[in-house]
Design an enzyme around this catalytic site. Structure first.
Site, mmCIF file in Angstrom:
data_model
loop_
_atom_site.group_PDB
_atom_site.id
_atom_site.type_symbol
_atom_site.label_atom_id
_atom_site.label_comp_id
_atom_site.label_asym_id
_atom_site.label_seq_id
_atom_site.Cartn_x
_atom_site.Cartn_y
_atom_site.Cartn_z
ATOM 1 C CG HIS A 38 -2.050 -0.940 1.153
ATOM 2 N ND1 HIS A 38 -2.944 -0.949 0.104
ATOM 3 C CD2 HIS A 38 -2.457 -1.926 1.992
ATOM 4 C CE1 HIS A 38 -3.849 -1.886 0.304
ATOM 5 N NE2 HIS A 38 -3.581 -2.491 1.435
ATOM 6 C CB CYS A 55 -2.265 -2.608 -16.709
ATOM 7 S SG CYS A 55 -2.870 -4.226 -16.195
#
Length: 563
Positions: free
Chosen positions: A193, A488
């Site tokens: 994160h 991606c």
């Protein structure tokens, strides 16, 4: 400062940029309330217990307000932490401990959170990683009960480099790029994160810099290189001046990615929710390479209606009228559990029913989503492509392409996130119209290393030669079938790694919109021949560290561009 006094701390760079600033440490976590603290026999137990849900609601409200002012991945992290604070389980258990054991509220919350965290850790995988989030919520509730400020980034009179063992998701998501010049952590990994949010905010970051907290002193002047993954302690005046001059350079994107000799590379944006579409379009992204559709489904008791989905999808399609938008169908499971989809007895959710596999168990969800995408696409002018996550076999590919065709969606592709799909890319791309490599999960599954575990950061590195070998295999399959292959994952936003990916045969790169100008700048400074040369150097390396070093050494343009 004399050069002999310098020293360099090395980690993994996750957001490019060179910045100089003083070291400021994240404060120590909230101290554990003493186990011996009990309420007096005459105390009002119910009144003490009632303080807990009030504090939890305060924490929830603070996080929701912060989320409302954020976008994309940052918003997702804050909303997820707010939802955890809103879960009545923790508050109810803590209140029971006040009534039954006469604990003060702070101690009751601490013990209740510890119990929940232990349960999560026992489940392993994604849930074990969420134990850190529980500790974050615990600290915030205890701070609210104690009348102290919530844990977080300290005040400092000037912008600074934030150094920490690790950062809680809500702390990372709440960072102010105007105050925090860079992030350095001992722990976390390149797909944690911390890394994802830092990249989204454009904050240079070096993670997995083992020993950084011990080696640095508060107030030290450091030069953080978020591309090279280095922290230079006591830079010279000349190094400081050079870094600051580069930092003052504002890069823009012309709207068409090319190498120096004209080889086309589409530079696209990753979109996490409709709110991110307009800013990405304004930044000049050539289109959307990953439109995550989970935002419609998360934090709901029932799936969204077809009408709700159509409205949301049209927002993004409208922002990119005339341009390509690749929408990924629902990627649930593992780190994105849904309330209305429950899978029993999954000891390792990352290897369980997730991505396209949910369509076998709940086919109506996929059918409804494809219908909504088709309606939205027909109403707008974007070039809509659809792809499925977590495809592992040729049969899955064939089935998904057929389901898209049944809804009039003629350009159907697959995500390459597991080694089997990379190795079968030839026959898979004989059925699918394109492939997009999700490097975060491909790295996780190739290296058998949970991508959220900071202790495995060295393995969770997309520079791992084994991962690059699978990227190369996928591109060979694309060449064989005449199908485009894009990337991606977070790897696409690293300019140096982007050059390697292009050299391996990748035709499009999708990333956070903030990263596009830097990637475009490096590609515009190198030829396709150079990209292919450095790709071979990376493939021949025996470790991620060696791959990164040998490629950087072969690209003198990096110093000129400050990358």
């Amino acid at each position: 400062m004399a050069s002999e006094e310098q020293r360099t701390i090395t980690g993994i760079g996750v957001c490019p940029g060179k910045v100089v600033g003083p070291v400021v440490f994240l404060p120590e976590p909230l101290a554990e309330p003493s186990p011996g603290l009990r309420l007096r026999p005459t105390a009002d137990l119910q009144a003490e217990a009632d303080r807990i849900p009030v504090a939890a609601a305060q924490v929830q409200g603070d996080l929701e307000r912060a989320a409302a002012n954020a976008t994309g991945d940052t918003r997702d992290v804050l909303e997820a932490t707010a939802a955890m604070a809103a879960d009545p389980t923790l508050a109810a258990d803590a209140a029971r401990r006040v009534i039954d054991e006469h604990l003060i509220a702070e101690r009751a919350v601490w013990e209740a959170a510890e119990s929940v965290a232990q349960q999560f850790e026992a489940l392993g995988g994604y849930f074990a990683e969420r134990a850190r989030d529980i500790a974050d919520v615990r600290d915030r509730i205890v701070a609210a009960l104690s009348g102290r400020p919530a844990p977080g980034v300290p005040d400092h009179p000037e912008p600074f480099v934030l150094v920490a063992l690790d950062l809680a998701p809500s702390v990372t998501a709440g960072l102010d790029p105007a105050r925090v010049l860079a992030i350095v952590t001992d722990g976390a990994g390149p797909t944690s994160h911390t890394a994802i949010v830092a990249n989204a905010m454009g904050i240079p970051a070096v993670v997995a810099a083992t020993g950084a907290s011990e080696a640095l002193t508060a107030g030290d002047t450091v030069l953080v290189d978020g591309s090279a993954g280095t922290v230079l302690v006591h830079p010279t005046d000349q190094q400081v001046a050079t870094a600051r001059a580069l930092a003052a350079t504002v890069r823009t994107f012309s709207g068409e990615g090319r190498t120096a000799d004209g080889h086309r590379v589409q530079l696209l944006a990753n979109i996490g929710d409709p709110a991110g579409a307009e800013p990405a379009a304004a930044a000049g992204a050539e289109g959307v390479g990953l439109f995550r559709s989970e935002f419609c489904f998360l934090d709901r008791e029932q799936p969204p209606s077809t009408e709700e989905q159509v409205t949301a999808y049209r927002t993004v399609f409208h922002a990119f009228a005339g341009r390509k938008v690749v929408i990924r169908t629902l990627d649930s499971g593992a780190d994105k559990p849904l309330h209305f989809l429950s899978v029993d007895d999954e000891e390792n959710p990352a290897l369980g029913v997730r991505g396209l596999r949910t369509a076998e168990k709940w086919p109506e969800l996929l059918e409804q989503q494809l219908e909504a995408i088709a309606i939205a696409a027909a109403a707008e002018e974007a070039e809509v492509w659809v792809m499925a996550p977590m495809v592992s076999t040729v049969a899955e590919t064939e089935w998904f392409v057929a389901r898209c065709a049944a809804h009039g969606l003629g350009t159907a592709g697959v995500m390459i996130e597991v080694p089997s799909a990379a190795l079968l890319s030839g026959p898979i791309l004989a059925r699918a119209h394109f492939a997009s490599i999700g490097t975060n999960d491909l790295t996780q599954y190739t290296m058998a290393a949970d991508r959220l575990l900071g202790s495995l950061a060295e393995l969770s590195d997309p520079w791992q030669p084994a991962v690059l070998q699978l990227v190369a295999a996928t591109c060979r399959g694309g060449d064989l079938q005449g199908r485009p292959v894009g990337v991606c994952g977070e790897a696409a936003s690293n300019p140096v790694l982007a050059a390697v990916l292009v050299g391996l045969g990748v035709s499009s790169l999708s990333m956070t919109a903030r990263a596009i100008p830097d990637v475009a700048a490096l590609l515009g400074a190198v030829t396709i021949g150079q990209c292919r040369e450095v790709a071979q150097l990376a493939l021949a390396a025996e470790s991620a560290t060696d791959a990164r070093a040998v490629v950087r050494a072969a690209l003198p343009q990096l110093d000129e561009l400050g990358l």
